[in-house]
Design a protein around this motif. Structure first.
Motif, PDB file in Angstrom:
ATOM      1  N   LYS A   1       4.695  23.647   5.959  1.00 20.41           N
ATOM      2  CA  LYS A   1       3.906  22.417   5.834  1.00 20.41           C
ATOM      3  C   LYS A   1       4.074  21.819   4.450  1.00 20.41           C
ATOM      4  CE  LYS A   1       0.502  23.360   9.283  1.00 20.41           C
ATOM      5  NZ  LYS A   1      -0.790  23.934   9.545  1.00 20.41           N
ATOM      6  N   PRO A   2       4.174  20.489   4.385  1.00 24.13           N
ATOM      7  CA  PRO A   2       4.337  19.849   3.081  1.00 24.13           C
ATOM      8  C   PRO A   2       3.040  19.869   2.279  1.00 24.13           C
ATOM      9  CG  PRO A   2       4.153  18.205   4.793  1.00 24.13           C
ATOM     10  CD  PRO A   2       4.190  19.529   5.483  1.00 24.13           C
ATOM     11  N   PRO A   3       3.125  19.628   0.958  1.00 22.34           N
ATOM     12  CA  PRO A   3       1.917  19.687   0.114  1.00 22.34           C
ATOM     13  C   PRO A   3       0.874  18.625   0.459  1.00 22.34           C
ATOM     14  CG  PRO A   3       3.841  18.966  -1.157  1.00 22.34           C
ATOM     15  CD  PRO A   3       4.339  19.407   0.178  1.00 22.34           C
ATOM     16  N   THR A   4       1.253  17.618   1.269  1.00 24.24           N
ATOM     17  CA  THR A   4       0.277  16.580   1.635  1.00 24.24           C
ATOM     18  C   THR A   4      -0.530  16.967   2.875  1.00 24.24           C
ATOM     19  OG1 THR A   4       2.049  15.495   2.863  1.00 24.24           O
ATOM     20  CG2 THR A   4       1.523  14.594   0.686  1.00 24.24           C
TER      21      THR A   4
ATOM     22  N   GLY B   1      -4.314  12.039   4.519  1.00 26.47           N
ATOM     23  CA  GLY B   1      -5.111  11.538   3.402  1.00 26.47           C
ATOM     24  C   GLY B   1      -4.701  10.131   3.014  1.00 26.47           C
ATOM     25  N   ALA B   2      -3.403   9.924   2.843  1.00 29.54           N
ATOM     26  CA  ALA B   2      -2.908   8.597   2.462  1.00 29.54           C
ATOM     27  C   ALA B   2      -3.102   7.602   3.597  1.00 29.54           C
ATOM     28  CB  ALA B   2      -1.431   8.680   2.080  1.00 29.54           C
ATOM     29  N   ALA B   3      -3.024   8.067   4.840  1.00 29.16           N
ATOM     30  CA  ALA B   3      -3.209   7.170   5.981  1.00 29.16           C
ATOM     31  C   ALA B   3      -4.659   6.694   6.075  1.00 29.16           C
ATOM     32  CB  ALA B   3      -2.794   7.868   7.275  1.00 29.16           C
TER      33      ALA B   3
ATOM     34  N   TYR C   1       0.826  -1.208   0.000  1.00 31.30           N
ATOM     35  CA  TYR C   1       0.000   0.000   0.000  1.00 31.30           C
ATOM     36  C   TYR C   1       0.860   1.257   0.000  1.00 31.30           C
ATOM     37  CZ  TYR C   1      -2.901   3.863   1.325  1.00 31.30           C
ATOM     38  OH  TYR C   1      -3.504   5.096   1.337  1.00 31.30           O
ATOM     39  N   GLN C   2       1.911   1.249   0.806  1.00 32.21           N
ATOM     40  CA  GLN C   2       2.739   2.461   0.886  1.00 32.21           C
ATOM     41  C   GLN C   2       3.395   2.779  -0.456  1.00 32.21           C
ATOM     42  OE1 GLN C   2       5.159   2.989   4.331  1.00 32.21           O
ATOM     43  NE2 GLN C   2       3.451   2.628   5.711  1.00 32.21           N
TER      44      GLN C   2
ATOM     45  N   ARG D   1       7.506  17.101  -1.766  1.00 26.87           N
ATOM     46  CA  ARG D   1       7.939  18.450  -1.400  1.00 26.87           C
ATOM     47  C   ARG D   1       8.777  18.999  -2.552  1.00 26.87           C
ATOM     48  NH1 ARG D   1       8.545  20.169   4.209  1.00 26.87           N
ATOM     49  NH2 ARG D   1       7.714  18.625   5.644  1.00 26.87           N
TER      50      ARG D   1
ATOM     51  N   PRO E   1       1.997  14.090  -3.778  1.00 29.65           N
ATOM     52  CA  PRO E   1       2.869  15.163  -4.262  1.00 29.65           C
ATOM     53  C   PRO E   1       4.110  15.237  -3.373  1.00 29.65           C
ATOM     54  CG  PRO E   1       0.989  16.069  -3.058  1.00 29.65           C
ATOM     55  CD  PRO E   1       0.779  14.589  -3.123  1.00 29.65           C
TER      56      PRO E   1
ATOM     57  N   VAL F   1      -4.829  14.325  -1.799  1.00 31.69           N
ATOM     58  CA  VAL F   1      -3.911  13.191  -1.824  1.00 31.69           C
ATOM     59  C   VAL F   1      -4.672  11.887  -1.603  1.00 31.69           C
ATOM     60  CG1 VAL F   1      -1.886  12.139  -0.755  1.00 31.69           C
ATOM     61  CG2 VAL F   1      -2.026  14.621  -0.972  1.00 31.69           C
TER      62      VAL F   1
ATOM     63  N   ILE G   1       1.462   4.007   7.984  1.00 30.22           N
ATOM     64  CA  ILE G   1       1.920   5.375   7.703  1.00 30.22           C
ATOM     65  C   ILE G   1       2.093   6.142   9.020  1.00 30.22           C
ATOM     66  CG2 ILE G   1       1.162   7.594   6.707  1.00 30.22           C
ATOM     67  CD1 ILE G   1       0.275   6.006   4.279  1.00 30.22           C
TER      68      ILE G   1
ATOM     69  N   ASN H   1       0.390  13.635   6.525  1.00 33.53           N
ATOM     70  CA  ASN H   1      -0.108  12.921   5.353  1.00 33.53           C
ATOM     71  C   ASN H   1      -1.308  12.059   5.731  1.00 33.53           C
ATOM     72  OD1 ASN H   1      -0.379  11.878   2.821  1.00 33.53           O
ATOM     73  ND2 ASN H   1       1.488  10.646   2.869  1.00 33.53           N
TER      74      ASN H   1
ATOM     75  N   GLN I   1       5.863  29.750   5.649  1.00 32.61           N
ATOM     76  CA  GLN I   1       5.290  28.694   4.803  1.00 32.61           C
ATOM     77  C   GLN I   1       5.835  28.816   3.378  1.00 32.61           C
ATOM     78  OE1 GLN I   1       3.409  26.014   5.344  1.00 32.61           O
ATOM     79  NE2 GLN I   1       3.284  25.541   3.173  1.00 32.61           N
TER      80      GLN I   1
ATOM     81  N   SER J   1       2.467   4.104  14.240  1.00 33.14           N
ATOM     82  CA  SER J   1       1.827   4.456  12.977  1.00 33.14           C
ATOM     83  C   SER J   1       0.406   4.972  13.269  1.00 33.14           C
ATOM     84  CB  SER J   1       1.806   3.258  12.033  1.00 33.14           C
ATOM     85  OG  SER J   1       1.277   2.143  12.703  1.00 33.14           O
TER      86      SER J   1
ATOM     87  N   ALA K   1      -7.112   6.770   3.611  1.00 29.36           N
ATOM     88  CA  ALA K   1      -7.749   6.231   2.406  1.00 29.36           C
ATOM     89  C   ALA K   1      -8.099   4.731   2.513  1.00 29.36           C
ATOM     90  CB  ALA K   1      -6.882   6.508   1.172  1.00 29.36           C
TER      91      ALA K   1
ATOM     92  N   GLN L   1      -3.190  23.615   1.200  1.00 38.28           N
ATOM     93  CA  GLN L   1      -2.437  22.462   0.728  1.00 38.28           C
ATOM     94  C   GLN L   1      -3.363  21.398   0.141  1.00 38.28           C
ATOM     95  OE1 GLN L   1      -0.858  24.109   3.324  1.00 38.28           O
ATOM     96  NE2 GLN L   1       0.860  24.601   2.026  1.00 38.28           N
TER      97      GLN L   1
END
Lengths: 160, 339
Positions: free
Chosen positions: B155-158, B200-202, A16-17, A27, A25, B236, B193, B198, A91, B320, B204, B272
């Protein structure tokens, strides 16, 4: 002894990962690096200008102008944190605003503002160094280690 | 009736009234018209963000009760939860309402956890007027889970933006309009995760697990719903969930599968990967979606609220992120019924 080392991802988790990784996306590292370089450099340039200002218009030498320069940068950083501007700027600017003096002042001021609601003692006093505390602890400790190394080397060199 | 882990209510409760309250950032979003009340002040006149969040939930509850033509004494049970430690926003709101209260925690899935349980109480005949609600506040969530709000960390884009808002609904056995017909209870899914930026990915896979269970339990076709909305997977997580469902052989029509976290803010608002927080699914469902259903634009909607069950302590200890999703079916009169 904890079992942290033994904790591995199952094949399903790993699969999955990988699946998710492809869809996330990343950075924008190159952009971040360039901006950090430019913004960090600009803040240092500002510091240099302030330093020259103190040397030109006041009775400071190159050595003593450092103190009022740092104080001015700390003041500006804390002011912009309080006005709610610093975090938006950071930011965009990323690591550039982490330049020791301004970033440090921001971490102290933001934590103090954040915890004002819990009172002055347990709130502001207790949390002000929540983020900056570890910088002080490890900064002082590394300075101590480096100093010890220096002393040992000097002794060793002096022995000959 | 229960099939697998899906309840099909024999006497589907009606949503007598619902309300959504939002903050200044939500007021700039495309769904502003669907909020009952929007605040220009992030503090709501209070002296802390935690108190402001409580105020949001209180106002959402008051509005919902008022719109249902009831008084707060009429409410038999209040089911609510939020993201604060010890669910203080909900418990303190229950103090104000002074009605029998059950506190819930399902992180951002609390909205549908509450709605499902409230519907269960009414369907089973154990209550006739149940109030469900949830809230979140951007600054109080940031303070609890991340850094001080004014701290300059990039902050990252996720990463996602916690919604400042609250949503509430009143359930009763009779009436007209929208009914709660089915609910699927989620399992905790953890895909290992660890990055709290992040979510969203966690989350989903939890959404995928619950949606699959819902379709499998009831043996539904992919066009059963006019709209299926996940709670706060964002830019994401939502495509990941969509692709994962397709990979598992459940290809949902693209125009009928959306995400509440992608609806609240405009694309040019600096959030983001989209919205998150308990209020994400609550405000969209109890405001926008129910309004559209009442207008007859939508007949059958499945809301899949997603929650990340982490704590600031757990991720610092390198745990996690366990996630969950609860799904609830909403049907308006004229839909093909659930009973």
């Amino acid at each position: 002894m904890s079992d942290k080392k033994k904790k591995k991802l199952t094949p399903t988790q790993q699969e999955y990962q990988n699946f998710a990784n492809k869809r996330e996306p990343k950075r924008p590292i190159v952009r971040n690096c360039i901006l950090a370089f430019l913004i960090g450099g600009s803040i240092c340039l500002l510091g240099q200008l302030i330093s020259m200002f103190y040397m030109t218009y006041f009775d400071f030498t190159e050595k003593t102008a450092g103190d009022p320069t740092v104080a001015t940068l700390i003041f500006l950083s804390a002011l912009f944190t309080g006005l709610g501007i610093y975090d938006h700027f950071a930011q965009w600017a990323g690591a550039g605003t982490l330049v020791p003096v301004t970033g440090f002042a921001n971490s102290v001021a933001s934590a103090a503002i954040e915890h004002r609601t819990e009172g002055f003692v347990l709130g502001v006093g207790g949390n002000m160094f929540k983020l900056a505390g570890s910088v002080i602890v490890f900064g002082v400790f590394s300075a101590f280690v480096i100093a010890i190394i220096k002393v040992v080397i000097m002794q060793f060199m002096g022995g000959f | 009736m229960i099939q697998g882990r899906t309840w099909t209510f024999a006497n589907p409760p009606f949503i007598a009234a619902s309300s959504a309250v939002g903050g200044p950032f939500e007021a700039q979003g495309p769904l502003a018209d669907d909020f009952d009340l929007l605040h220009q002040d992030l503090w709501l006149g209070q002296d802390s963000y935690e108190k402001a969040e409580k105020k949001l939930l209180e106002q959402a509850c008051e509005r919902a009760i008022d719109k249902a033509g009831m008084r707060k004494e009429d409410i038999q049970f209040f089911l609510a939860g939020d993201l604060m430690d010890q669910v203080i926003s909900s418990s303190f709101t229950a103090r104000t309402l002074a009605v029998p209260y059950l506190g819930l925690f399902g992180a951002c899935s609390t909205s549908m956890e509450g709605l499902a349980l409230g519907a269960l109480l009414v369907d089973g005949g154990y209550a006739e007027r149940v109030l469900v609600g949830t809230s979140s506040h951007n600054a109080s969530v940031e303070k609890q889970f991340r850094y001080p709000t004014e701290y300059g960390a990039q902050k990252p884009p996720t990463s996602q933006w916690s919604v400042t808002g609250a949503g509430a609904a009143v359930l009763q056995p009779n009436g007209d309009g929208v009914r709660v017909t089915r609910a699927t209870v989620g399992r905790v899914v953890d895909m290992g995760i660890q990055d709290p930026f992040n979510m969203g990915a966690a989350m989903a896979p939890a959404a995928v697990d619950t949606i699959e269970a819902h379709f499998r339990d009831l043996d539904l076709s992919t066009t059963e719903y006019d709209l299926i909305l996940t709670g706060d997977l964002g830019r994401v997580g939502h495509p990941i969930a969509s692709d994962l469902l397709a990979k598992h052989g459940l290809q949902l029509p693209e125009d009928r599968f959306g995400d509440c976290g992608l609806m609240i803010y405009r694309k040019d608002q600096p959030v983001q990967a989209g919205a998150s927080g308990c209020a994400s699914s609550a405000c969209v469902t109890y405001g926008h979606i129910l309004n559209r259903m009442r207008k007859g634009e939508l007949c059958k909607v499945l809301i899949v609220a997603t929650g990340a069950l982490l704590s600031p302590l757990s991720y610092q200890q390198k745990e996690s992120i366990p996630c969950i999703a609860h799904a609830v079916t909403l049907e308006s009169e004229g839909g093909n019924g659930g009973s």
